[in-house]
Design an enzyme around this catalytic site. Structure first.
Site, PDB file in Angstrom:
ATOM      1  N   ASP A 234       4.372  -3.384  -4.759  1.00  0.00           N
ATOM      2  CA  ASP A 234       3.099  -2.932  -5.347  1.00  0.00           C
ATOM      3  C   ASP A 234       2.262  -3.756  -5.759  1.00  0.00           C
ATOM      4  OD1 ASP A 234       2.060  -0.223  -6.782  1.00  0.00           O
ATOM      5  OD2 ASP A 234       1.900  -1.533  -8.592  1.00  0.00           O
ATOM      6  N   GLU A 309       1.649  -3.813  -0.392  1.00  0.00           N
ATOM      7  CA  GLU A 309       0.528  -3.066  -0.750  1.00  0.00           C
ATOM      8  C   GLU A 309      -0.667  -4.052  -1.241  1.00  0.00           C
ATOM      9  OE1 GLU A 309      -1.459   0.285  -3.733  1.00  0.00           O
ATOM     10  OE2 GLU A 309      -0.197  -1.557  -4.590  1.00  0.00           O
TER      11      GLU A 309
HETATM   12  C1  GLC Z   1      -0.400   1.022  -7.005  1.00  0.00           C
HETATM   13  C2  GLC Z   1       0.299   2.252  -6.848  1.00  0.00           C
HETATM   14  C3  GLC Z   1      -0.383   3.055  -7.827  1.00  0.00           C
HETATM   15  C4  GLC Z   1      -0.383   2.480  -9.081  1.00  0.00           C
HETATM   16  C5  GLC Z   1      -0.891   1.027  -9.300  1.00  0.00           C
HETATM   17  C6  GLC Z   1      -0.534   0.351 -10.564  1.00  0.00           C
HETATM   18  O1  GLC Z   1      -1.607   0.869  -6.381  1.00  0.00           O
HETATM   19  O2  GLC Z   1       0.262   2.642  -5.392  1.00  0.00           O
HETATM   20  O3  GLC Z   1       0.162   4.327  -7.953  1.00  0.00           O
HETATM   21  O4  GLC Z   1      -0.962   3.136 -10.219  1.00  0.00           O
HETATM   22  O5  GLC Z   1      -0.355   0.318  -8.027  1.00  0.00           O
HETATM   23  O6  GLC Z   1       0.864  -0.061 -10.595  1.00  0.00           O
END
Ligand code: GLC
Length: 537
Positions: A234, A309
């Site tokens: 994340d 991500e």
């Molecule tokens: C990422 C997740 C999202 C979350 C954010 C903070 O982007 O996909 O759902 O709100 O991180 O952790």
């Protein structure tokens, strides 16, 4: 494996020509993750075993057969760890447990074991940028007071202004509002401020601290020892902040969308490089991932993977996360964000493959996830419409039928591409977004923090319909669902599509079969050019 298409191949139609081949088909390394199709399960909303209206791990285990018959290779589970659920579990209070809402640790073990029996790999979500404010380290930091070693594991600073009443800098939270909150010190006085790039219940860790680094290596080992096949990481581009925390004005929205980026795109200019923003994509993140890669590799084969991500522009910097000694994959949000315009899609696919090839990584492809409006709905607007963060009843409504038609075409394209593809639960049913949730039921912190200006992400997180005529469309044993399902959801239920020729579910099954039979995920690609103008259909 499919043989390489060559540039000399000609079409039967004289006006069409085939462009040069992208990406060599002869991959020496046929590792599973280079071409895997990975299905995202959002645990709250997939299947509920106990009737409380919230999905859970035993519910998932019981329905893994759906993924097996769909034909995917792996599932990725969004967080199921203990959490106050301020951001639907992306606020983790304990990285080595399961929240009682979702079950017990033994249920996670059972899920992993059953998935493996079915030939499915399991990827879990790791949230290293921030913890929950209920994490024992943050509680200890609050209790210990300014200057304590406990505070050093997070990013605490004194405020600006004579009485320290102003935040330490002007950074804005991705969810809206300031990225700093002020604490009350143990003696009751107004105190220091802490940084949270997301909700105030999600304090950012200080990744310059050795204990933070060792802690996460140990968390990786904890889950690897339980048999997981990888991690989706994340906010992987956020961990390291620029020295001195200099001011920066722009607000980043989900997936890296900034007002500036949108304006630049309209002007036809490339967006500003993400690393110009002092809290994103700083060079220091890479050594963290190199150390994680060593941890994963120490487990031997078959390879366990890391997928970033990382909302990073330009793509040439985004692929640095997937150099051979770092992560295996990174989400390709450029593809997701591309409007439904043929030449734009061709361009982004070419760019993605060339960029990924430059570091020897596979490209990934994704159209939907738990943070964006579902693609069956997004594509129901005119091409080029700015991607909304949620849709409300008073907003312009999509053309649902057109959206589904385009979504099916988009997925057909995506699943034919070389590389690894991610699916989001429910897209195999052609599920549209819920666009009329009452505001009082919305749970996404974005809705509140943006003062209702952004509806947020609840509309793509509505519980799955499994059986049209069962209470809650078979999401659980009873009628309870944590968000209401739209009146038409039953028509999309699994039982309405299973075995029905032409249904979206059968289309996905056929596409996945074809992809596997022809080894499309590890094939090469060339575009046939010369078709007529884009019809926008
Ligand atoms: C990422 C997740 C999202 C979350 C954010 C903070 O982007 O996909 O759902 O709100 O991180 O952790």
């Amino acid at each position: 494996m499919m043989g390489p298409v060559t540039a000399t191949q000609t079409s039967s139609c004289p006006t069409l020509r085939v462009s040069s081949v992208l990406r060599a088909a002869e991959q020496r390394d046929s590792a599973w993750w280079r071409h895997a199709v990975i299905y995202q399960v959002y645990p709250r909303s997939w299947a509920d075993s106990n009737g409380d209206g919230l999905g859970d791990l035993p519910g998932i285990t019981a329905r893994l057969g759906h993924l097996r018959s769909l034909g995917v290779d792996a599932l990725w589970l969004s967080p199921f760890y203990p959490s106050p659920q301020a951001d639907a579990g992306y606020d983790v209070a304990d990285y080595r447990e399961v929240d009682p809402l979702f079950g017990r640790l033994a249920d996670a073990d059972e899920l992993i074991a059953r998935a493996h029996e079915l030939g499915l790999r399991v990827i879990v979500d790791l949230v290293p940028n921030h913890s929950s404010d209920a994490h024992s380290w943050f509680r200890a930091a609050l209790a210990a007071g300014p200057g304590s070693p406990e505070r050093e594991r997070y990013i605490f600073r004194n405020g600006r202004g004579a009485g320290h009443e102003l935040p330490p800098n002007n950074w804005e939270s991705v969810f809206g509002g300031p990225a700093w909150s002020r604490v009350t010190e143990p003696d009751g006085s107004p105190g220091q401020w802490y940084l949270h790039l997301f909700d105030s219940a999600q304090p950012d860790f200080n990744w310059d601290h050795q204990q933070v680094r060792s802690e996460f290596e140990s968390v990786l080992q904890f889950w690897l020892d339980r048999g997981v096949d990888g991690f989706r990481v994340d906010v992987a581009h956020g961990l390291v902040k620029k020295d001195g925390l200099p001011d920066h004005r722009a607000r980043t929205h989900m997936l890296g969308d900034t007002e500036e980026a949108a304006a630049h795109a309209l002007d036809g200019h490339s967006p500003e490089p993400t690393h110009h923003i002092p809290y994103w994509d700083q060079d220091g993140v890479h050594e963290i991932y190199r150390s994680w890669r060593e941890v994963l590799d120490s487990y031997g084969g078959p390879e366990r993977i890391l997928c970033a991500e990382a909302w990073v522009e330009p793509q040439e910097r985004a692929v640095l996360y997937t150099r051979p000694n770092e992560m295996h994959q990174a989400f390709n949000f450029d593809f997701l964000g591309t409007p439904w315009i043929a030449e734009d899609l061709v361009a982004v696919i070419e760019r993605s493959l060339i960029a990924a090839d430059s570091v020897g990584a596979p490209s990934t492809w994704v159209l939907s996830n738990h943070d964006v409006v579902r693609h069956a709905t997004r594509l129901g607007y005119a091409p080029g419409t700015r991607r909304p963060n949620g849709i409300g009843a008073e907003d312009p409504q999509p053309d649902r039928e057109l959206g589904l038609r385009r979504a099916r075409a988009a997925t057909t394209l995506m699943l034919a591409l070389p590389g690894s593809a991610y699916l989001y639960q429910g897209e195999e049913l052609g599920l549209p977004e819920s666009t009329d949730l009452p505001d009082e039921l919305r749970q996404d912190p974005t809705f509140v923090r943006s003062g209702g200006e952004e509806k947020g992400r609840d509309g793509c997180r509505v519980p799955m319909p499994w059986f049209r005529d069962a209470p809650g469309h078979g999401f659980g044993p009873g009628p309870a669902t944590w968000l209401p399902q739209p009146s038409f959801y039953g028509d999309y239920a699994v039982d309405q599509q299973d075995g029905v020729a032409g249904s979206t579910l059968e289309l996905y099954r056929a596409l996945l079969r074809r992809r596997r039979d022809l080894s499309l995920g590890s094939g090469s690609l060339a575009f046939v050019r010369g078709y007529g103008p884009d019809e926008g259909q």
